[in-house]
Design an enzyme around this catalytic site. Structure first.
Site, PDB file in Angstrom:
ATOM      1  N   CYS A 148      -0.023  -5.718  -8.900  1.00  0.00           N
ATOM      2  CA  CYS A 148       0.583  -5.196  -7.676  1.00  0.00           C
ATOM      3  C   CYS A 148      -0.269  -4.082  -7.079  1.00  0.00           C
ATOM      4  CB  CYS A 148       2.000  -4.700  -7.967  1.00  0.00           C
ATOM      5  SG  CYS A 148       2.829  -4.064  -6.498  1.00  0.00           S
TER       6      CYS A 148
ATOM      7  N   CYS B 240       1.692  -1.200  -5.575  1.00  0.00           N
ATOM      8  CA  CYS B 240       2.247  -0.274  -6.576  1.00  0.00           C
ATOM      9  C   CYS B 240       1.155   0.620  -7.166  1.00  0.00           C
ATOM     10  CB  CYS B 240       2.881  -1.027  -7.751  1.00  0.00           C
ATOM     11  SG  CYS B 240       3.810  -2.482  -7.321  1.00  0.00           S
ATOM     12  N   ASP B 241       0.037   0.038  -7.507  1.00  0.00           N
ATOM     13  CA  ASP B 241      -0.931   0.740  -8.352  1.00  0.00           C
ATOM     14  C   ASP B 241      -2.260   1.092  -7.691  1.00  0.00           C
ATOM     15  OD1 ASP B 241       0.889   0.612 -10.462  1.00  0.00           O
ATOM     16  OD2 ASP B 241       0.226  -1.390 -11.025  1.00  0.00           O
TER      17      ASP B 241
END
Ligand code: NDP
Length: 314
Positions: A138, A141-142
């Protein structure tokens, strides 16, 4: 009724942000919800590290801790949260039937499907070992953790193209590893990739190994046309080769698209079966965020509450 059979008003299957949010709302509406957590209690957030984009956490929080908080909040209002995995369903009658762990039969007046989706992985041992230590599925997300660094992303669909351009804004350089000589992504997304100076597309390349001791240090790739191998130093390795909605057990009952995502009535969480609602990633192939899953979990509980009230089920 035998021990292995039980009736509930609101049954929730799945324990990510969608399931737990549905449980919070359903419990506060006094529906006495029972939630089965599934194989991965807490869902996909439990395999990420820090979550920085969920509103209300200005300092960020760890994905697994966040899911514990969601669970605690649902339990505080009386949600009955249990270990167990739904193995089959029967939605043929007005009362819905769900089998847990192949043995326990639950009948329910309303059911909320929040079984989520699972990222597809390449299947490399090194990818698994470094998951959460530089390997991620992701970018949204990261990606932030790799700002100013060099990263690689594998995949050639819309997700990979979108995530590559997202990463390119944060990172010094993005290697996009594409296994064929063309991309599956829409033309518009391909143009965005090609017009981004710091994305280098490695056509006809496959990933052989993610290298690194404790964290990702490089990726070993091979040109499938020439057989030439190369080691690319990167600190992040993103896998964007698609997601699989966890909807197999609903096949034949619930309307889905050709890839297995549950189709809901626009603007609601209603499925084609009365009293069965869907929330979160199992019904969302576009956004796939914790906050959108929580939002649709809330919708599903409100829809279930109204459905039960309209039928005088208390
Ligand atoms: P897709 O299934 O569309 O694409 C997966 C990609 O991963 C393909 O390019 C495929 O390669 C590649 N791939 C699969 N397995 C491997 C492997 N083992 N090694 C290397 N590469 C591999 O998934 P997406 O998540 O990209 O998209 C899913 C759906 O969601 C699509 O319908 C997409 O259009 C949609 N979507 C729409 C968005 C938007 O409109 N903004 C944003 C994101 C997704 P190959 O092509 O060779 O098979």
């Amino acid at each position: 009724m035998s021990d292995s059979q039980e009736h509930v008003r609101c049954l929730i299957i799945g324990s990510g942000p969608a399931g737990y949010t549905a449980a919070i709302y359903a419990a506060r509406a006094d529906l006495k919800p029972v939630l089965y957590q599934g194989l991965q209690p807490g869902g996909q957030l439990t395999i990420t590290t820090e979550v920085e984009n969920y509103p209300g956490y200005p300092k960020g929080t760890m994905g697994p801790d966040m899911m514990e908080d969601f669970k605690a909040q649902a339990e505080k209002f009386g949600a009955d949260i249990r270990f167990g995995y739904a193995t089959s369903v029967d939605f043929s009658g007005p009362v819905h039937k769900v089998i847990i762990d192949e043995t326990k039969v639950i009948t329910a007046d309303s059911v909320i499907l929040a079984t989520g989706a699972s990222a597809k992985w390449l299947g490399l041992e090194s990818e698994q070992r470094l998951n959460g230590f530089g390997v991620s599925a992701c970018a949204v997300c990261d990606g932030y953790f790799f700002r100013g660094q060099e990263v690689a992303i594998v995949g050639a669909g819309d997700t990979a193209a979108e995530e590559a351009t997202y990463l390119a804004k944060l990172c010094k350089k993005v290697y996009m590893i594409v296994r064929r000589d063309e991309m599956r992504a829409s033309k518009a997304m391909q143009h965005r990739v090609q017009n981004t100076a710091n994305i280098e597309v490695l056509w006809n390349h496959e990933t052989l190994e993610v290298m690194g001791g404790k964290t990702v240090e490089a990726v070993r790739v091979k040109n499938v046309r020439t057989g030439e191998e190369r080691i690319i130093p990167v600190t992040g390795f993103f896998v964007a080769i698609g997601h699989q909605p966890n909807s197999d057990i609903f096949k034949g009952w619930i309307k889905m698209d050709e890839t297995g995502y549950i189709q809901t009535v626009a603007g609601s969480s209603k499925t084609n079966i009365e009293g069965v609602f869907a929330a979160g990633d199992v019904a969302d192939k576009i956004y796939r965020q914790a906050v959108t899953a929580a939002g649709t979990g809330c919708m599903a509980a409100l829809d279930a509450e109204r459905y039960l009230a309209a039928r005088g089920i208390h």
